[in-house]
Design a protein around this motif. Structure first.
Motif, PDB file in Angstrom:
ATOM      1  N   ALA A   1      -4.332   5.218  -5.820  1.00 45.76           N
ATOM      2  CA  ALA A   1      -3.411   5.869  -4.882  1.00 45.76           C
ATOM      3  C   ALA A   1      -4.157   6.364  -3.640  1.00 45.76           C
ATOM      4  CB  ALA A   1      -2.692   7.025  -5.583  1.00 45.76           C
TER       5      ALA A   1
ATOM      6  N   LEU B   1       1.952   1.751  -3.436  1.00 41.74           N
ATOM      7  CA  LEU B   1       0.831   2.082  -4.330  1.00 41.74           C
ATOM      8  C   LEU B   1       0.315   3.499  -4.118  1.00 41.74           C
ATOM      9  CD1 LEU B   1      -1.195  -1.270  -4.419  1.00 41.74           C
ATOM     10  CD2 LEU B   1       0.047  -0.195  -6.308  1.00 41.74           C
ATOM     11  N   GLU B   2       0.761   4.159  -3.051  1.00 37.28           N
ATOM     12  CA  GLU B   2       0.403   5.577  -2.900  1.00 37.28           C
ATOM     13  C   GLU B   2       0.916   6.387  -4.091  1.00 37.28           C
ATOM     14  OE1 GLU B   2      -0.048   7.306   1.404  1.00 37.28           O
ATOM     15  OE2 GLU B   2       1.950   6.452   1.222  1.00 37.28           O
ATOM     16  N   LYS B   3       1.912   5.837  -4.804  1.00 40.78           N
ATOM     17  CA  LYS B   3       2.473   6.535  -5.964  1.00 40.78           C
ATOM     18  C   LYS B   3       1.931   5.980  -7.277  1.00 40.78           C
ATOM     19  CE  LYS B   3       6.787   7.139  -3.421  1.00 40.78           C
ATOM     20  NZ  LYS B   3       6.773   5.886  -2.619  1.00 40.78           N
ATOM     21  N   SER B   4       0.869   5.185  -7.218  1.00 43.21           N
ATOM     22  CA  SER B   4       0.287   4.614  -8.440  1.00 43.21           C
ATOM     23  C   SER B   4      -0.144   5.705  -9.410  1.00 43.21           C
ATOM     24  CB  SER B   4      -0.927   3.757  -8.085  1.00 43.21           C
ATOM     25  OG  SER B   4      -1.617   3.373  -9.261  1.00 43.21           O
TER      26      SER B   4
ATOM     27  N   ALA C   1      -5.010   3.436  -1.515  1.00 46.13           N
ATOM     28  CA  ALA C   1      -3.787   2.948  -0.878  1.00 46.13           C
ATOM     29  C   ALA C   1      -3.445   3.767   0.366  1.00 46.13           C
ATOM     30  CB  ALA C   1      -2.627   2.979  -1.883  1.00 46.13           C
ATOM     31  N   SER C   2      -3.615   5.091   0.277  1.00 41.32           N
ATOM     32  CA  SER C   2      -3.307   5.945   1.431  1.00 41.32           C
ATOM     33  C   SER C   2      -4.192   5.601   2.621  1.00 41.32           C
ATOM     34  CB  SER C   2      -3.519   7.417   1.090  1.00 41.32           C
ATOM     35  OG  SER C   2      -2.564   7.829   0.159  1.00 41.32           O
TER      36      SER C   2
ATOM     37  N   TRP D   1       0.849  -1.211   0.000  1.00 41.84           N
ATOM     38  CA  TRP D   1       0.000   0.000   0.000  1.00 41.84           C
ATOM     39  C   TRP D   1       0.877   1.250   0.000  1.00 41.84           C
ATOM     40  CZ3 TRP D   1      -4.375  -0.999  -1.871  1.00 41.84           C
ATOM     41  CH2 TRP D   1      -5.246  -1.994  -1.405  1.00 41.84           C
ATOM     42  N   GLU D   2       1.974   1.200   0.745  1.00 36.00           N
ATOM     43  CA  GLU D   2       2.874   2.354   0.785  1.00 36.00           C
ATOM     44  C   GLU D   2       3.398   2.660  -0.622  1.00 36.00           C
ATOM     45  OE1 GLU D   2       6.479   1.834   3.178  1.00 36.00           O
ATOM     46  OE2 GLU D   2       6.044   3.754   4.136  1.00 36.00           O
TER      47      GLU D   2
ATOM     48  N   ASN E   1      -2.643   5.458 -11.198  1.00 37.05           N
ATOM     49  CA  ASN E   1      -4.097   5.546 -11.075  1.00 37.05           C
ATOM     50  C   ASN E   1      -4.418   6.309  -9.781  1.00 37.05           C
ATOM     51  OD1 ASN E   1      -6.803   4.847 -10.146  1.00 37.05           O
ATOM     52  ND2 ASN E   1      -6.864   3.436 -11.890  1.00 37.05           N
ATOM     53  N   ALA E   2      -4.918   7.531  -9.923  1.00 39.59           N
ATOM     54  CA  ALA E   2      -5.103   8.402  -8.757  1.00 39.59           C
ATOM     55  C   ALA E   2      -6.109   7.825  -7.758  1.00 39.59           C
ATOM     56  CB  ALA E   2      -5.562   9.789  -9.213  1.00 39.59           C
TER      57      ALA E   2
END
Ligand SMILES: [Zn+2]
Lengths: 260, 166
Positions: free
Chosen positions: A132, A123-126, A135-136, A120-121, A128-129
Motif C-alpha cells: 500500500a 492498491l493503496e487499500k491493499s 502504491a501511494s 496503484w490507486e 499488505n501495508a
C-alpha cells in the motif's frame, strides 16, 4: 507468503521491463526534452521495481536480494505483461531492423500508465501495508507519466498525416496485447482472494473511459480486439524478452557479487 | 552521555539537499523525524521519488554530518505516508523561487486520476520566478529531474524549472 511474492513480482517485473525499454531512448530521444522525459519516466519505473523487489526479498528471506531478482532470473521466471517487452519498432519488429518509433513508445506508455494509475490507486487499500505504501508513491509518479504520454498521444494523433498514420499503426499493433490486462492469472486471483491484490475487472470501465477520451481527442480509431491473448504474466513471453534481459543482465552475470 | 533528540535536529538543521543545495532537507520535508528507537536514536527520512538517485547521497550526508558532530544515530527510510510537496516549508519555497525554480502549488485535495488528466489550465498557471509574470507555458513535463517540469516565460523569455506538486 508465496501468494504475495508471486503478485509482487508481476508488478515489479512490469516496472523493470518497461523501465529498461524506455531507457533505450536515453541519448536517442527525438528532441532533447523528450530524451530527458523518457529517462525520468524510466528512473521512476526502475525505482518502483526496486521497492517491490526489496519487499519480495524481505519476504523470501535467506540470501534473496533485489539484484538477484532483477539480474539472475531467466525469461520464464519473469511475470511482466508481454506488451511491455516489445521493441519500440512497431508491427515490423522481428522481420526488419526498424528504427525506434516514438509513436509505439508513446502508445505503450499511455496504455500501461492508464492501467497503473487506476491499479496503484486501488492498491493503496491493499491488505499488505508495504505494498500500500509503494502504491501511494507510485500513484503520484504514474499520474505524470499518464499526463505526459496522453499529451503526446493527442499531439501525434492529431498532428501531421505521417504522425497520425504511425500512431494509428502503433495502436493497431499494441492494443491487442492489452487483452492480457483483463484476463486473470492464478497469481492475481490468489492476491485478490488474500486482500493483497485487486480484481482488475473493476477497473476496466474507467480504463476504457480514459482510453476512449484520449483517442477521440487524438482523432485515432480504437481497434477491435480479437485473436491471440498474450500470457507474459504467466511466464510465457515473446522472443523479445530474452534479448532485453541479455542486455540488462549481462554485466551483473559477468561479475557476480560485484560491488561498485 | 547520550545525545538528545533536540541536539540531533539542530545538527541536521542546515544540511542541504545534494541536488538543490539552496534548500535544506528539513525545508524539503525529506527529514521526517528524530526519535528514540530500541537501539538508540533514529533519524527518519522519506524518499521524494521512488527512483530519486539522490537518496543514497542524502543518507551518506546525514551519516557523515552526525559522525562529524559525534552523534550516534541510525538512518531509517520510511515510505508511508508518501512524501508530498505540501510538506515543503514556506521559507523553503521562498528559497527555491530566489534560486530560479518556481515552487510547487498546493496539491489538489482529491487524487482522482480522471480529473488529474483533464486539468483546468487556469489552476496551473505557474508564475515566472524571474519576473513574476503568469504568462508562461510548459515546454516539457519533465525537467532536469523527475520532480521538475520545464517552463518558459513569454514575457522575459527565460526558461525555468517548476517543482511539480506531488
Ligand atoms: Zn519571466
Amino acid at each position: 507468503m508465496s501468494t504475495a511474492t508471486d503478485y509482487l513480482l508481476h508488478l515489479a517485473d512490469n516496472a523493470l521491463v518497461l523501465g529498461q525499454r524506455n531507457a533505450e531512448w536515453c541519448g536517442h530521444g527525438p528532441i532533447l526534452e523528450e530524451d530527458i522525459a523518457l529517462s525520468n519516466v524510466s528512473l521512476d519505473l526502475i525505482g518502483q521495481a526496486r521497492l517491490l523487489y526489496q519487499l519480495v526479498a524481505s519476504l523470501q528471506g535467506g540470501d534473496a536480494t533485489e539484484d538477484k531478482l532483477a539480474y539472475f532470473r531467466d525469461t520464464g521466471e519473469f511475470r511482466n505483461y508481454t506488451l511491455l517487452e516489445l521493441p519500440h519498432s512497431g508491427p515490423l519488429s522481428g522481420y526488419a531492423h526498424a528504427s525506434l518509433d516514438y509513436g509505439t513508445t508513446i502508445v505503450r506508455n499511455f496504455l500501461y500508465s492508464a492501467l497503473m494509475a487506476l491499479l496503484w490507486e486501488a492498491l493503496e487499500k491493499s491488505a499488505n501495508a508495504d505494498l500500500a505504501a509503494i502504491a501511494s508513491k507510485s500513484l503520484k509518479e504514474v499520474r505524470y507519466h499518464l499526463r505526459h504520454s496522453r499529451d503526446w498521444l493527442v499531439r501525434l494523433g492529431d498532428g501531421t498525416d505521417e504522425s497520425h498514420a504511425r500512431t494509428q499503426a502503433a495502436l493497431d499493433h499494441l492494443m491487442p496485447y492489452t487483452q492480457e490486462f483483463w484476463t486473470g492469472s492464478p497469481a492475481e486471483a490468489a492476491a485478490f482472494a488474500a486482500g493483497i491484490g485487486v480484481d482488475l475487472q473493476t477497473l476496466k470501465a474507467d480504463w476504457d473511459g480514459i482510453v476512449d477520451g484520449a483517442l477521440t481527442e487524438a482523432t485515432l480509431k480504437r481497434p477491435l480486439l480479437e485473436g491471440y491473448v498474450s500470457e507474459g504474466k504467466k511466464g510465457l513471453h515473446s522472443e523479445h524478452l530474452g534479448f532485453l534481459l541479455a542486455e540488462m543482465q549481462s554485466l551483473a552475470r559477468a561479475h557476480p557479487n560485484g560491488n561498485w | 552521555m547520550t545525545t538528545s533528540i533536540e541536539e540531533t535536529w539542530a545538527a541536521l538543521a542546515d544540511l542541504a539537499d545534494p541536488e538543490i543545495p539552496v534548500i535544506s532537507l528539513r525545508d524539503l520535508g525529506i527529514l521526517r523525524d528524530v526519535r528514540a528507537g530500541a537501539e538508540g536514536l533514529e533519524v527518519v527520512i522519506t524518499p521524494t521519488y521512488s527512483g530519486c538517485p539522490a537518496m543514497s547521497q542524502i543518507e551518506d550526508d546525514i551519516r557523515s554530518t552526525l559522525k562529524n558532530k559525534g552523534i550516534s544515530a541510525r538512518v531509517v527510510t520510511q515510505l508511508a505516508p508518501a512524501w508530498t510537496t505540501d510538506w515543503m516549508t514556506e521559507s523553503g519555497k521562498e528559497k527555491l523561487r530566489a534560486y530560479g525554480i518556481a515552487p510547487p502549488h498546493q496539491t489538489p485535495a482529491a487524487h482522482n486520476v480522471v480529473r488529474f488528466i483533464s486539468r483546468p489550465a487556469k489552476a496551473e498557471a505557474v508564475p515566472c520566478p524571474h519576473c513574476g509574470s503568469s504568462n508562461t507555458v510548459v515546454s516539457s513535463q519533465f525537467g532536469s529531474t523527475a520532480c521538475k517540469a520545464l517552463y518558459k516565460c513569454q514575457d522575459c523569455q527565460e526558461p525555468f524549472d517548476y517543482f511539480k506538486p506531488y
